[in-house]
Design a protein around this motif. Structure first.
Motif, PDB file in Angstrom:
ATOM      1  N   GLU A   1      -4.945  -7.672  -5.420  1.00 48.10           N
ATOM      2  CA  GLU A   1      -4.973  -6.390  -6.120  1.00 48.10           C
ATOM      3  C   GLU A   1      -3.804  -5.507  -5.692  1.00 48.10           C
ATOM      4  O   GLU A   1      -3.212  -4.795  -6.527  1.00 48.10           O
ATOM      5  CB  GLU A   1      -6.308  -5.692  -5.859  1.00 48.10           C
ATOM      6  N   LEU A   2      -3.456  -5.543  -4.412  1.00 49.04           N
ATOM      7  CA  LEU A   2      -2.303  -4.778  -3.942  1.00 49.04           C
ATOM      8  C   LEU A   2      -1.018  -5.272  -4.606  1.00 49.04           C
ATOM      9  O   LEU A   2      -0.162  -4.472  -5.011  1.00 49.04           O
ATOM     10  CB  LEU A   2      -2.180  -4.893  -2.417  1.00 49.04           C
TER      11      LEU A   2
ATOM     12  N   SER B   1      -8.266  -8.499  -2.120  1.00 54.80           N
ATOM     13  CA  SER B   1      -7.632  -7.194  -1.924  1.00 54.80           C
ATOM     14  C   SER B   1      -6.117  -7.321  -1.887  1.00 54.80           C
ATOM     15  O   SER B   1      -5.388  -6.476  -2.437  1.00 54.80           O
ATOM     16  CB  SER B   1      -8.139  -6.553  -0.627  1.00 54.80           C
TER      17      SER B   1
ATOM     18  N   SER C   1      -0.878  -4.172  -8.387  1.00 50.47           N
ATOM     19  CA  SER C   1      -0.791  -2.734  -8.667  1.00 50.47           C
ATOM     20  C   SER C   1       0.428  -2.046  -8.057  1.00 50.47           C
ATOM     21  O   SER C   1       0.790  -0.950  -8.487  1.00 50.47           O
ATOM     22  CB  SER C   1      -2.070  -2.035  -8.173  1.00 50.47           C
TER      23      SER C   1
ATOM     24  N   ALA D   1       0.824  -1.207   0.000  1.00 49.09           N
ATOM     25  CA  ALA D   1       0.000   0.000   0.000  1.00 49.09           C
ATOM     26  C   ALA D   1       0.858   1.258   0.000  1.00 49.09           C
ATOM     27  O   ALA D   1       0.484   2.281  -0.583  1.00 49.09           O
ATOM     28  CB  ALA D   1      -0.938  -0.007   1.204  1.00 49.09           C
TER      29      ALA D   1
ATOM     30  N   ARG E   1      -2.978  -0.596  -4.790  1.00 49.62           N
ATOM     31  CA  ARG E   1      -4.354  -0.149  -4.626  1.00 49.62           C
ATOM     32  C   ARG E   1      -5.293  -1.352  -4.699  1.00 49.62           C
ATOM     33  O   ARG E   1      -5.035  -2.321  -5.411  1.00 49.62           O
ATOM     34  CB  ARG E   1      -4.742   0.856  -5.716  1.00 49.62           C
TER      35      ARG E   1
ATOM     36  N   ARG F   1      -9.735  -2.053  -4.601  1.00 53.97           N
ATOM     37  CA  ARG F   1     -11.033  -1.380  -4.644  1.00 53.97           C
ATOM     38  C   ARG F   1     -11.644  -1.208  -3.263  1.00 53.97           C
ATOM     39  O   ARG F   1     -12.277  -0.190  -2.977  1.00 53.97           O
ATOM     40  CB  ARG F   1     -11.989  -2.162  -5.550  1.00 53.97           C
ATOM     41  N   SER F   2     -11.448  -2.190  -2.397  1.00 56.88           N
ATOM     42  CA  SER F   2     -12.068  -2.139  -1.073  1.00 56.88           C
ATOM     43  C   SER F   2     -11.261  -1.326  -0.076  1.00 56.88           C
ATOM     44  O   SER F   2     -11.679  -1.158   1.063  1.00 56.88           O
ATOM     45  CB  SER F   2     -12.248  -3.564  -0.533  1.00 56.88           C
ATOM     46  N   LEU F   3     -10.088  -0.813  -0.486  1.00 59.46           N
ATOM     47  CA  LEU F   3      -9.207  -0.103   0.437  1.00 59.46           C
ATOM     48  C   LEU F   3      -8.911   1.315  -0.011  1.00 59.46           C
ATOM     49  O   LEU F   3      -7.918   1.903   0.392  1.00 59.46           O
ATOM     50  CB  LEU F   3      -7.884  -0.877   0.578  1.00 59.46           C
ATOM     51  N   ASP F   4      -9.784   1.865  -0.848  1.00 52.64           N
ATOM     52  CA  ASP F   4      -9.516   3.184  -1.422  1.00 52.64           C
ATOM     53  C   ASP F   4      -9.871   4.337  -0.496  1.00 52.64           C
ATOM     54  O   ASP F   4      -9.523   5.476  -0.788  1.00 52.64           O
ATOM     55  CB  ASP F   4     -10.278   3.362  -2.747  1.00 52.64           C
ATOM     56  N   CYS F   5     -10.582   4.055   0.584  1.00 55.47           N
ATOM     57  CA  CYS F   5     -10.977   5.142   1.480  1.00 55.47           C
ATOM     58  C   CYS F   5     -10.402   4.900   2.866  1.00 55.47           C
ATOM     59  O   CYS F   5     -10.042   3.786   3.224  1.00 55.47           O
ATOM     60  CB  CYS F   5     -12.505   5.247   1.565  1.00 55.47           C
TER      61      CYS F   5
END
Length: 333
Positions: free
Chosen positions: A188-189, A185, A192, A153, A158, A160-164
């Motif tokens: 995805e990390l 997640s 990316s 991170a 990034r 999708r579930s950790l964008d905020c």
């Protein structure tokens, strides 16, 4: 400062830098200051006397400060009666309480420092211990998933579930997800991020045998350390049985003890443990337990760290600091 950083990484699964490292240091200082005050509280002698009739199971992770850890072990030799996992099993089997002031030392995750730092200190004092192993990491150079997630991170990863939310909430959000979402997640990390996390040398099967030969019993801590409460039934079973089979193969005998990942009891997990013949299961609820465990698959443990000051260590061992923390939570609520 370095010890504080590593302590927070082990306990919370985060990598701290900048302001995070400062907050960790402040938090450690505040906790140790409270321990200094509690040690001289009028009720400390009463708690110490009551603790003599309880079982203290200490839950460490890695050993980041070997001098402080050695001082803690010296305190145990003076103030307590260190016991082995086998002694706890014998007490449960024979329905005979352990000796007064009994203390069992345990380690979760089996960080390599258990072999390099903890074992020599334990062996020099003749203190037995138990290490609970994440089986899929044995013989690899893979980091713990919570360390990996934080690194990714911070290097462009990034999901999708950790964008905020604030980065400090990363681990909390991952743990709160259903296990398939947590795994997705993490994937995805990995995809990316612009850098791969550094390798982390883990224990090998030969190291597990060396620990066992040195008086450190080996227990099951699942295959990959998921939050079992966020897993479906099949995953709970696979996580426990997969680790059980691997440990049995490496050790030549089945493990008899299990530590719940994140320390919380799971009814489905207990059912699987009973089927596999497990005799002892350990929580991380920061409590003392009875000298004769009434629920052998739900034995309480006290959270402690190798950097904890000896004065605060005394108040944890007596049960005063855990009781104070519970009172504080109730008062705030």
């Amino acid at each position: 400062m370095h010890g504080d950083r590593r302590r927070e990484e082990h306990r919370h699964g985060t990598h701290l830098d900048g302001g995070g490292r400062h907050r960790a240091a402040v938090d450690t200082e505040q906790q140790d200051a409270r321990g200094e005050w509690l040690r001289f509280a009028p009720v400390q002698p009463l708690f110490r006397a009551l603790a003599a009739q309880r079982l203290a199971v200490l839950a460490y992770h890695g050993v980041t400060d070997h001098r402080s850890f050695g001082a803690q072990l010296d305190r145990l030799q003076r103030l307590a009666t260190p016991v082995s996992l086998g002694a706890v099993l014998q007490a449960v089997t024979e329905r005979r309480p352990l000796p007064p002031r009994s203390v069992l030392v345990t380690f979760d995750d089996a960080d390599r420092s258990v072999l390099t730092h903890a074992l020599p200190a334990l062996d020099a004092r003749g203190i037995p211990a138990t290490a609970f192993v994440i089986s899929e990491l044995i013989g690899t150079e893979r980091p713990f998933w919570w360390h990996e997630a934080d690194f990714l991170a911070r290097h462009g990863g990034r999901a999708r579930s950790l964008d905020c939310g604030h980065p400090s909430q990363l681990l909390r959000r991952l743990k709160a997800m259903p296990d398939p979402d947590r795994r997705r997640s993490l994937h995805e990390l990995r995809v990316s991020a612009d850098r791969r996390p550094p390798r982390q040398e883990q224990l090998t099967p030969a190291d597990l045998l060396a620990l066992r030969d040195g008086g450190v019993a080996i227990g099951n801590h699942t295959q990959g350390h998921p939050c079992l409460g966020r897993c479906d039934d099949d995953t709970v079973r696979a996580e426990i049985t997969g680790a059980h089979e691997a440990l049995t193969r490496w050790l030549g005998e089945p493990p008899i003890a299990f530590a719940y990942p994140d320390g919380g009891h799971d009814v489905r997990a207990e059912t699987v443990l009973q089927e596999l013949g497990y005799r002892l299961g350990f929580l991380s609820d920061h409590r003392l337990g009875p000298r004769l465990p009434s629920h052998p698959l739900q034995i309480s443990r006290l959270q402690v760290d190798s950097t904890t000051s000896t004065r605060r260590f005394d108040t944890i061992l007596s049960g005063l600091e855990p009781a104070y923390r519970r009172w504080r939570r109730q008062a705030v609520a």
